[in-house]
Design a protein around this motif. Sequence first.
Motif, PDB file in Angstrom:
ATOM      1  N   GLU A  53       0.411  -1.140   0.302  1.00 47.70           N
ATOM      2  CA  GLU A  53      -0.417   0.053  -0.523  1.00 47.70           C
ATOM      3  C   GLU A  53       0.909   1.666  -0.147  1.00 47.70           C
ATOM      4  O   GLU A  53       0.772   2.439  -0.602  1.00 47.70           O
ATOM      5  CB  GLU A  53      -1.295  -0.267   1.137  1.00 47.70           C
ATOM      6  CG  GLU A  53      -1.954  -0.931   1.139  1.00 47.70           C
ATOM      7  CD  GLU A  53      -2.397  -1.462   2.340  1.00 47.70           C
ATOM      8  OE1 GLU A  53      -3.956  -1.808   2.638  1.00 47.70           O
ATOM      9  OE2 GLU A  53      -2.162  -0.808   3.804  1.00 47.70           O
ATOM     10  N   ILE A  54       2.003   1.382   0.645  1.00 47.27           N
ATOM     11  CA  ILE A  54       2.807   2.278   0.856  1.00 47.27           C
ATOM     12  C   ILE A  54       3.147   2.551  -0.424  1.00 47.27           C
ATOM     13  O   ILE A  54       3.446   3.767  -1.371  1.00 47.27           O
ATOM     14  CB  ILE A  54       3.759   2.371   1.921  1.00 47.27           C
ATOM     15  CG1 ILE A  54       3.134   2.335   3.289  1.00 47.27           C
ATOM     16  CG2 ILE A  54       5.526   3.472   1.938  1.00 47.27           C
ATOM     17  CD1 ILE A  54       4.038   1.853   4.471  1.00 47.27           C
TER      18      ILE A  54
ATOM     19  N   GLU B 209       4.058   5.644  -5.001  1.00 48.81           N
ATOM     20  CA  GLU B 209       4.257   5.651  -6.361  1.00 48.81           C
ATOM     21  C   GLU B 209       6.604   4.479  -6.386  1.00 48.81           C
ATOM     22  O   GLU B 209       6.632   5.147  -7.203  1.00 48.81           O
ATOM     23  CB  GLU B 209       5.267   6.782  -7.256  1.00 48.81           C
ATOM     24  CG  GLU B 209       3.410   6.902  -7.587  1.00 48.81           C
ATOM     25  CD  GLU B 209       3.228   7.996  -8.612  1.00 48.81           C
ATOM     26  OE1 GLU B 209       4.817   8.693  -8.335  1.00 48.81           O
ATOM     27  OE2 GLU B 209       1.814   8.584  -8.774  1.00 48.81           O
ATOM     28  N   THR B 210       6.267   3.987  -5.877  1.00 44.70           N
ATOM     29  CA  THR B 210       7.634   3.062  -5.427  1.00 44.70           C
ATOM     30  C   THR B 210       7.763   1.549  -5.139  1.00 44.70           C
ATOM     31  O   THR B 210       6.203   0.895  -5.771  1.00 44.70           O
ATOM     32  CB  THR B 210       8.507   3.285  -4.862  1.00 44.70           C
ATOM     33  OG1 THR B 210      10.104   2.956  -5.172  1.00 44.70           O
ATOM     34  CG2 THR B 210       8.025   3.689  -3.442  1.00 44.70           C
ATOM     35  N   SER B 211       8.215   0.876  -5.384  1.00 43.16           N
ATOM     36  CA  SER B 211       8.393  -0.753  -5.045  1.00 43.16           C
ATOM     37  C   SER B 211       8.448  -1.515  -3.643  1.00 43.16           C
ATOM     38  O   SER B 211       8.977  -0.634  -3.348  1.00 43.16           O
ATOM     39  CB  SER B 211       9.250  -1.663  -5.927  1.00 43.16           C
ATOM     40  OG  SER B 211      10.276  -1.004  -5.044  1.00 43.16           O
ATOM     41  N   PRO B 212       7.285  -2.337  -3.045  1.00 37.23           N
ATOM     42  CA  PRO B 212       7.104  -2.957  -1.902  1.00 37.23           C
ATOM     43  C   PRO B 212       8.781  -2.708  -1.514  1.00 37.23           C
ATOM     44  O   PRO B 212       9.155  -2.517   0.094  1.00 37.23           O
ATOM     45  CB  PRO B 212       6.706  -3.598  -1.876  1.00 37.23           C
ATOM     46  CG  PRO B 212       5.607  -3.754  -2.704  1.00 37.23           C
ATOM     47  CD  PRO B 212       6.547  -3.064  -4.410  1.00 37.23           C
ATOM     48  N   LYS B 213       9.955  -3.169  -2.035  1.00 36.56           N
ATOM     49  CA  LYS B 213      11.612  -3.383  -1.783  1.00 36.56           C
ATOM     50  C   LYS B 213      11.893  -2.084  -1.013  1.00 36.56           C
ATOM     51  O   LYS B 213      12.749  -1.569  -0.764  1.00 36.56           O
ATOM     52  CB  LYS B 213      11.949  -3.794  -2.304  1.00 36.56           C
ATOM     53  CG  LYS B 213      13.340  -4.492  -1.928  1.00 36.56           C
ATOM     54  CD  LYS B 213      13.739  -5.353  -1.313  1.00 36.56           C
ATOM     55  CE  LYS B 213      14.521  -6.089  -0.878  1.00 36.56           C
ATOM     56  NZ  LYS B 213      14.314  -7.429   0.438  1.00 36.56           N
TER      57      LYS B 213
ATOM     58  N   GLY C 249      13.284  -0.422   2.588  1.00 37.75           N
ATOM     59  CA  GLY C 249      14.391   0.220   2.620  1.00 37.75           C
ATOM     60  C   GLY C 249      14.687   1.555   3.221  1.00 37.75           C
ATOM     61  O   GLY C 249      15.188   2.419   3.892  1.00 37.75           O
ATOM     62  N   LEU C 250      13.526   2.486   2.384  1.00 33.37           N
ATOM     63  CA  LEU C 250      12.740   3.631   2.851  1.00 33.37           C
ATOM     64  C   LEU C 250      12.568   3.858   4.450  1.00 33.37           C
ATOM     65  O   LEU C 250      13.698   4.703   5.021  1.00 33.37           O
ATOM     66  CB  LEU C 250      11.958   4.669   1.982  1.00 33.37           C
ATOM     67  CG  LEU C 250      11.445   5.565   2.000  1.00 33.37           C
ATOM     68  CD1 LEU C 250      12.295   6.650   1.886  1.00 33.37           C
ATOM     69  CD2 LEU C 250      10.052   6.069   0.837  1.00 33.37           C
ATOM     70  N   LEU C 251      11.643   2.601   4.905  1.00 33.25           N
ATOM     71  CA  LEU C 251      11.317   2.915   6.227  1.00 33.25           C
ATOM     72  C   LEU C 251      12.725   2.679   7.356  1.00 33.25           C
ATOM     73  O   LEU C 251      12.961   2.472   8.189  1.00 33.25           O
ATOM     74  CB  LEU C 251      10.929   1.430   6.088  1.00 33.25           C
ATOM     75  CG  LEU C 251       9.205   2.150   6.020  1.00 33.25           C
ATOM     76  CD1 LEU C 251       8.156   0.754   5.684  1.00 33.25           C
ATOM     77  CD2 LEU C 251       8.516   3.111   7.085  1.00 33.25           C
ATOM     78  N   ALA C 252      13.526   1.743   6.303  1.00 30.06           N
ATOM     79  CA  ALA C 252      14.691   1.084   7.513  1.00 30.06           C
ATOM     80  C   ALA C 252      16.004   2.012   7.629  1.00 30.06           C
ATOM     81  O   ALA C 252      16.323   3.136   8.413  1.00 30.06           O
ATOM     82  CB  ALA C 252      15.945  -0.163   6.437  1.00 30.06           C
ATOM     83  N   ARG C 253      16.122   3.408   6.671  1.00 18.58           N
ATOM     84  CA  ARG C 253      16.695   4.494   6.703  1.00 18.58           C
ATOM     85  C   ARG C 253      16.002   5.018   7.700  1.00 18.58           C
ATOM     86  O   ARG C 253      16.455   5.975   8.511  1.00 18.58           O
ATOM     87  CB  ARG C 253      16.638   5.504   5.396  1.00 18.58           C
ATOM     88  CG  ARG C 253      17.947   3.989   4.157  1.00 18.58           C
ATOM     89  CD  ARG C 253      18.160   4.804   2.930  1.00 18.58           C
ATOM     90  NE  ARG C 253      17.209   5.308   1.822  1.00 18.58           N
ATOM     91  CZ  ARG C 253      16.267   4.646   1.434  1.00 18.58           C
ATOM     92  NH1 ARG C 253      16.814   3.567   0.782  1.00 18.58           N
ATOM     93  NH2 ARG C 253      15.360   4.815   0.994  1.00 18.58           N
TER      94      ARG C 253
END
Length: 186
Positions: A151-152, A157-161, A165-169
């Motif tokens: 959903e995010i 407008e990106t991939s779940p993967k 990475g975005l969340l980890a950063r």
Amino acid sequence: MLRDLTDSAALMARVADGDTASFDQLVARLHAPMLRLALRICGDRRDAEDALQAALTRLWTHAEIYEAALGSVEGWFHRILVNQCLDRRRRLRPVVPLDEAFDIAASDPSPFDQADANARARRINAAMARLNSRQRAAIALFHGEGASMAEIATQLETSPKAVEGLLARARKELSELLASERTDTK
């Protein structure tokens, strides 16, 4: 989020035909949960309300492009709102100090506990405000709204993967910001 998704689609079809009563019903359903999301992303009530108003205007003026086969009304509107919030974050002026924006609600906790909770919230909000807008949106969607990676990814407008990475950063940066603040105050 909403009671009956097919009912929302029926309302949306009537909104596309210019039915203001259906628009009012849809707004009543979407307003509260979407304002909470906008507040989490924007970090400022005025900006959140402006973003929500702009998104609702877009819903009204672009209702005819909604396609029920591609997803729910809520999901479609969610994406419009997130984009409005991200656009506002990109154009942001310096953040209002949280001391001026934070409302202390009357509650049962002791004054010490309330002060501690308020200080913690100010530190977290200040750290969140220093994240880039996409990281802030991802954190708000994941932790605040309980949205899934897929959903995010759709909203941003990106991939779940890429969202992982975005969340980890974002989590790492938040942790570092909060840790550096603790060492600065000692």
